[in-house]
Design a protein around this motif. Structure first.
Motif, PDB file in Angstrom:
ATOM      1  N   PHE A 208       0.827  -1.205   0.000  1.00  0.00           N
ATOM      2  CA  PHE A 208       0.000   0.000   0.000  1.00  0.00           C
ATOM      3  C   PHE A 208       0.865   1.261   0.000  1.00  0.00           C
ATOM      4  O   PHE A 208       0.624   2.193  -0.767  1.00  0.00           O
ATOM      5  N   LEU A 209       1.874   1.296   0.852  1.00  0.00           N
ATOM      6  CA  LEU A 209       2.733   2.479   0.934  1.00  0.00           C
ATOM      7  C   LEU A 209       3.535   2.698  -0.349  1.00  0.00           C
ATOM      8  O   LEU A 209       3.638   3.827  -0.833  1.00  0.00           O
TER       9      LEU A 209
ATOM     10  N   LEU B 178       2.145   6.261  -7.109  1.00  0.00           N
ATOM     11  CA  LEU B 178       1.088   7.050  -7.730  1.00  0.00           C
ATOM     12  C   LEU B 178       1.372   8.543  -7.675  1.00  0.00           C
ATOM     13  O   LEU B 178       0.709   9.319  -8.358  1.00  0.00           O
ATOM     14  N   SER B 179       2.338   8.955  -6.892  1.00  0.00           N
ATOM     15  CA  SER B 179       2.664  10.377  -6.817  1.00  0.00           C
ATOM     16  C   SER B 179       3.581  10.822  -7.951  1.00  0.00           C
ATOM     17  O   SER B 179       3.876  12.000  -8.069  1.00  0.00           O
TER      18      SER B 179
ATOM     19  N   ALA C 285      -2.622 -12.402  -2.407  1.00  0.00           N
ATOM     20  CA  ALA C 285      -3.827 -11.748  -1.879  1.00  0.00           C
ATOM     21  C   ALA C 285      -3.479 -10.435  -1.177  1.00  0.00           C
ATOM     22  O   ALA C 285      -4.171  -9.424  -1.344  1.00  0.00           O
ATOM     23  N   ALA C 286      -2.423 -10.438  -0.393  1.00  0.00           N
ATOM     24  CA  ALA C 286      -2.007  -9.216   0.298  1.00  0.00           C
ATOM     25  C   ALA C 286      -1.569  -8.152  -0.697  1.00  0.00           C
ATOM     26  O   ALA C 286      -1.874  -6.953  -0.507  1.00  0.00           O
ATOM     27  N   ALA C 287      -0.879  -8.539  -1.765  1.00  0.00           N
ATOM     28  CA  ALA C 287      -0.459  -7.581  -2.788  1.00  0.00           C
ATOM     29  C   ALA C 287      -1.657  -6.982  -3.508  1.00  0.00           C
ATOM     30  O   ALA C 287      -1.704  -5.785  -3.770  1.00  0.00           O
TER      31      ALA C 287
ATOM     32  N   ALA D  87      -6.329  -0.959  -2.395  1.00  0.00           N
ATOM     33  CA  ALA D  87      -6.511   0.081  -1.360  1.00  0.00           C
ATOM     34  C   ALA D  87      -5.807   1.383  -1.736  1.00  0.00           C
ATOM     35  O   ALA D  87      -6.285   2.456  -1.394  1.00  0.00           O
ATOM     36  N   ALA D  88      -4.698   1.276  -2.439  1.00  0.00           N
ATOM     37  CA  ALA D  88      -3.965   2.483  -2.835  1.00  0.00           C
ATOM     38  C   ALA D  88      -4.652   3.218  -3.975  1.00  0.00           C
ATOM     39  O   ALA D  88      -4.410   4.396  -4.184  1.00  0.00           O
TER      40      ALA D  88
END
Length: 82
Positions: A29-30, A36-37, A72-74, A80-81
């Motif tokens: 997520f981080l 994305l920035s 799944a976590a990825a 979420a991001a």
């Protein structure tokens, strides 16, 4: 089942197996939010995607039996991001 004195109810391996996907999802997520920035155009297309490298490193590091949890976590971290 009675616990002996000094015996933990939850083992370190149990905690590690639960914490690893959560921390991996947070790292994806981080890095996805960070990636994305960097888009050069308004459509939000990033020129490079750091979470893919992180996911590949994790898949190469852990055995095949952990891959479904890592994938799944990825996916959850990427969705979420945004």
């Amino acid at each position: 089942m009675a616990l002996n004195r000094g015996q933990a109810f939850v083992s370190v391996e149990d905690i590690r197996s639960l914490a690893m996907p959560v921390l991996f999802c947070a790292a994806i997520f981080l890095t996805a939010s960070y990636s994305l920035s960097f888009p050069r155009i308004e459509a939000g297309v990033s020129s490079f995607w750091l979470p893919n490298g992180l996911a590949l490193a994790a898949l190469l590091r852990y055995p095949l039996r952990r891959w479904p949890v890592l994938i799944a976590a990825a996916v959850i971290g990427n969705v979420a991001a945004g």
